[in-house]
Each structure stands twice: as structure tokens, then as C-alpha cells.
Design a protein around this motif. Structure first.
Motif, PDB file in Angstrom:
ATOM      1  N   THR A   1      -3.809   0.158  -2.876  1.00 25.80           N
ATOM      2  CA  THR A   1      -3.323  -1.110  -2.332  1.00 25.80           C
ATOM      3  C   THR A   1      -3.311  -2.129  -3.464  1.00 25.80           C
ATOM      4  O   THR A   1      -4.317  -2.282  -4.160  1.00 25.80           O
ATOM      5  CB  THR A   1      -4.208  -1.622  -1.190  1.00 25.80           C
TER       6      THR A   1
ATOM      7  N   CYS B 154       0.845  -1.198   0.000  1.00 27.46           N
ATOM      8  CA  CYS B 154       0.000   0.000   0.000  1.00 27.46           C
ATOM      9  C   CYS B 154       0.875   1.239   0.000  1.00 27.46           C
ATOM     10  O   CYS B 154       1.833   1.332   0.772  1.00 27.46           O
ATOM     11  CB  CYS B 154      -0.905  -0.016   1.232  1.00 27.46           C
ATOM     12  N   ASP B 155       0.582   2.189  -0.867  1.00 32.45           N
ATOM     13  CA  ASP B 155       1.296   3.460  -0.924  1.00 32.45           C
ATOM     14  C   ASP B 155       0.304   4.603  -1.020  1.00 32.45           C
ATOM     15  O   ASP B 155      -0.752   4.490  -1.661  1.00 32.45           O
ATOM     16  CB  ASP B 155       2.235   3.513  -2.131  1.00 32.45           C
ATOM     17  N   MET B 156       0.659   5.705  -0.397  1.00 30.53           N
ATOM     18  CA  MET B 156      -0.164   6.903  -0.401  1.00 30.53           C
ATOM     19  C   MET B 156       0.559   8.024  -1.139  1.00 30.53           C
ATOM     20  O   MET B 156       1.767   8.190  -0.986  1.00 30.53           O
ATOM     21  CB  MET B 156      -0.439   7.329   1.050  1.00 30.53           C
TER      22      MET B 156
ATOM     23  N   ALA C  33       0.030   6.835  -9.560  1.00 24.81           N
ATOM     24  CA  ALA C  33      -0.582   6.311  -8.343  1.00 24.81           C
ATOM     25  C   ALA C  33      -0.549   4.787  -8.319  1.00 24.81           C
ATOM     26  O   ALA C  33      -0.322   4.172  -7.271  1.00 24.81           O
ATOM     27  CB  ALA C  33      -2.023   6.810  -8.227  1.00 24.81           C
TER      28      ALA C  33
ATOM     29  N   ASN D 139      -5.690  13.284  -1.973  1.00 23.69           N
ATOM     30  CA  ASN D 139      -4.897  12.204  -1.396  1.00 23.69           C
ATOM     31  C   ASN D 139      -5.280  10.919  -2.112  1.00 23.69           C
ATOM     32  O   ASN D 139      -6.465  10.612  -2.269  1.00 23.69           O
ATOM     33  CB  ASN D 139      -5.218  12.107   0.102  1.00 23.69           C
TER      34      ASN D 139
ATOM     35  N   CYS E  70      -4.591   6.756  -2.305  1.00 25.70           N
ATOM     36  CA  CYS E  70      -4.032   5.601  -1.592  1.00 25.70           C
ATOM     37  C   CYS E  70      -4.419   4.325  -2.338  1.00 25.70           C
ATOM     38  O   CYS E  70      -5.598   3.977  -2.415  1.00 25.70           O
ATOM     39  CB  CYS E  70      -4.532   5.551  -0.160  1.00 25.70           C
TER      40      CYS E  70
ATOM     41  N   VAL F 293       0.265  12.153  -1.586  1.00 19.88           N
ATOM     42  CA  VAL F 293      -0.363  13.347  -1.038  1.00 19.88           C
ATOM     43  C   VAL F 293       0.068  14.560  -1.857  1.00 19.88           C
ATOM     44  O   VAL F 293       1.261  14.751  -2.105  1.00 19.88           O
ATOM     45  CB  VAL F 293       0.036  13.539   0.446  1.00 19.88           C
TER      46      VAL F 293
ATOM     47  N   ASN G 127       2.929   1.541  -6.669  1.00 16.12           N
ATOM     48  CA  ASN G 127       2.537   0.333  -5.940  1.00 16.12           C
ATOM     49  C   ASN G 127       2.956  -0.927  -6.681  1.00 16.12           C
ATOM     50  O   ASN G 127       3.422  -1.889  -6.075  1.00 16.12           O
ATOM     51  CB  ASN G 127       1.020   0.337  -5.712  1.00 16.12           C
TER      52      ASN G 127
END
Length: 322
Positions: free
Chosen positions: A130, A43-45, A65, A126, A128, A47, A69
Motif C-alpha cells: 500500500t 494498494c496492489d497485490m 512489488a 503473496n 501486498c 500473487v 504501486n
């Protein structure tokens, strides 16, 4: 009339399930890995203002995005299966959503995976993601397998190198200037990273450890050295560079290749006798690889130049220190 949460999902993100047993539209998605395989999950976020600029093209942001991942799965030697998306938006902007979804779905389709769920809410921008992948038991690439005497390798685009993403960032910061074509190439490296999934699969059973380069070569290599209980020596002048970066003054070349982030290439170790096999794996994956150093028993990292002189380097990116 502004779209509501579920209209937004239906219009831009809901697609027919192809591989999942149950996709978007229920409380949980259902996926079934191949019998006998282990799940690999990351999982990466991202921002706004921290990981990407507000001026980034939405289509490129959608690509990145998911790409960052998938890069984690590549570093594990895992085959991607599916992904989820949690998305916070300050407002419903259909122009942004259309471009973002296009970039996201294009990379997902190229990897043969699908969006199976997630969440949307109002708030600062934001993203996120997974990702879920699979890998045979005992075949995952890990950070704790490096051993003294092994070779240290880094992947890179054919004819290119690492550090271009950091170079683009410094242009945005106003600390460097590049000609138009050179800037666009560096910017593409920053905004359109290519996850090395095919290479990661080819390195199973060959590489002894691996990590993807997200926070800079020195910082990310440090994770491998600590987990493996070893040290390393890097030849700073062996680090692969694009023509754009090679044209910069030496201090900037050092900074970008050693401490720059956002490369999303694979840094890995392999037996010193496996050079031909490593190059064959890279050739099959359509990427370049360069041998940049070796693993040593003495703890710590030593960076030297062609003259054998020590090179001072930064520590890479840290979200709470940088």
C-alpha cells in the motif's frame, strides 16, 4: 535456526524512520502530509503464478512489488510519501528475503520514501503493498476528465515502446522465441517496470485524465472512456514499439501493444493544442511520449491502421476472466 516473524521484520525490513513520525514497531505508523495537501492511497497485490513467475529473481520481485504501486501514484499525479508491505511466505528463505528486500529498498530510496509498517504470515507467496502519496486539492489526475477533441498520449522508454512485457510473457509460455539479448530486454521490461512518478507530477495541470497501463492499453483506456463518458480513436500503427517487438510478425505486434499488460506506462489525455507542453514535460522527466489518437464524442473505441482499416483487438487482462 529459522527466523521468527519479528526477527524477520527486524533483520530485513526495519529501518530508521526518516520522514514518518512513527514507523515500524508500533500498532500504527504515523505520517504527516504537507499542510493543505490531500492523501493519495493505492494498494496492489502480487500473487505467485498470477502476477509473477516462481523463477523471477527476488531482487527484481522486490522492485516490481513497489513499482506497480508507485505507478498508480504516478497516474494520479501524486508525490510518494511512504508505503506498507504485507508479505505471506511459504517458509522463511533468507536468500529470497535478502534479495527481495534489496530490490524493494533500492527503489524506495530512489523515490525518497520509506517502509512504515505491514504484516508477515505463513502462506502461499503473496505480496501486498500500500502506497501513500500527496497531491494538492483539485490537482489530482483522474480517469473522468477526458473530453472530445483531446489528444491521447502514451509514455514509454526513450527509444522504446510498449508491449515488451507481454512479449516476454509469451516467450515464457513457449509461444514465441527471441534471441538472447532481445529476450533479456523484454524480460527486463516485464520484471523491472519503471514507475513514471516524475512525469505524473509534470502532467499536473496539463493532462486532463490519466491511467497507468497494467492490464493492457485497450482495457485500461476503456476505464477512462467509461468514466469520462466519451469514445476514442487509436492509430494502431502509431503505437511506439521497441526494436525487439518491431521485429515480430504484425499479429504479435498488435497483440502486445494493444492488449498486452504489465507496461506500467502512463496513458493520458491533453488538449490538442498542448503538444509542445506535453513533450517538454516528458523531456524533463527523461521519458518518451507518443501521440496515439484522439478522444471523440461517440462512445466506444475505434482502432484503425494507416490505411484507415479497422483493427480487431482483444479486451486486455481481467483477473477473473483471463
Amino acid at each position: 535456526m529459522s527466523l521468527g516473524e519479528f526477527d524477520l521484520i527486524a533483520k530485513y525490513f526495519q529501518r530508521p524512520a526518516r520522514h514518518a513520525l512513527l514507523g515500524i514497531g508500533d500498532d500504527c505508523a504515523l505520517i504527516a502530509p504537507t499542510p493543505g495537501m490531500q492523501l493519495a492511497i493505492s494498494c496492489d497485490m502480487l500473487v505467485e503464478g498470477r502476477h509473477f513467475l516462481s523463477t523471477v529473481d527476488p531482487e527484481r520481485l522486490g522492485h516490481k512489488a513497489l513499482a506497480v504501486n508507485l505507478s498508480d501514484l504516478a497516474a494520479c499525479g501524486a508525490r510518494p510519501l511512504a508505503y506498507t508491505l504485507a508479505l505471506a511466505l511459504p517458509r522463511v528463505d533468507e536468500g529470497f528475503l535478502e534479495g527481495f528486500a534489496r530490490g524493494l529498498h533500492a527503489l524506495a530510496d530512489a523515490q525518497g520514501i520509506e517502509l512504515i509498517g505491514g504484516d508477515t504470515t505463513a502462506g502461499p507467496l503473496n505480496l501486498c503493498v500500500t502506497v501513500f502519496g500527496e497531491v494538492p486539492p483539485g490537482r489530482a489526475l483522474r480517469r473522468d476528465g477526458a473530453r472530445p477533441g483531446e489528444a491521447l498520449w502514451v509514455s514509454h522508454p526513450l527509444g522504446g515502446g510498449i508491449g515488451d512485457a507481454r512479449l516476454a510473457l509469451e516467450v515464457f509460455r513457449g509461444r514465441l522465441s527471441l534471441p538472447g539479448e532481445g529476450f533479456e530486454r523484454a524480460r527486463a521490461a516485464m520484471e523491472l517496470p519503471q514507475p513514471r512518478v516524475t512525469l505524473g507530477l509534470a502532467l499536473r495541470g496539463l493532462a486532463t485524465s490519466a491511467i497507468d497501463l497494467s492490464d493492457g492499453l485497450v482495457g485500461d483506456l476503456g476505464h477512462v472512456l467509461r468514466r469520462s463518458g466519451v469514445g476514442a480513436r487509436i492509430d494502431a500503427d502509431a503505437l511506439p514499439q521497441s526494436a525487439v517487438l518491431a521485429a515480430q510478425p504484425l499479429p504479435w505486434r498488435r497483440e502486445c501493444t494493444l492488449a498486452g499488460g504489465d507496461d506500467y506506462e502512463l496513458l493520458f489525455t491533453a488538449p490538442a493544442t498542448a503538444d509542445a507542453a506535453v513533450r517538454e514535460a516528458a523531456h524533463g522527466a527523461g521519458v518518451g511520449v507518443t501521440r496515439i489518437g484522439r478522444i471523440e464524442a461517440e462512445p466506444g473505441l475505434r482502432v484503425i491502421d494507416d490505411a484507415g482499416q479497422a483493427v480487431a483487438v482483444g479486451q486486455g487482462f481481467d483477473h477473473f476472466k483471463s
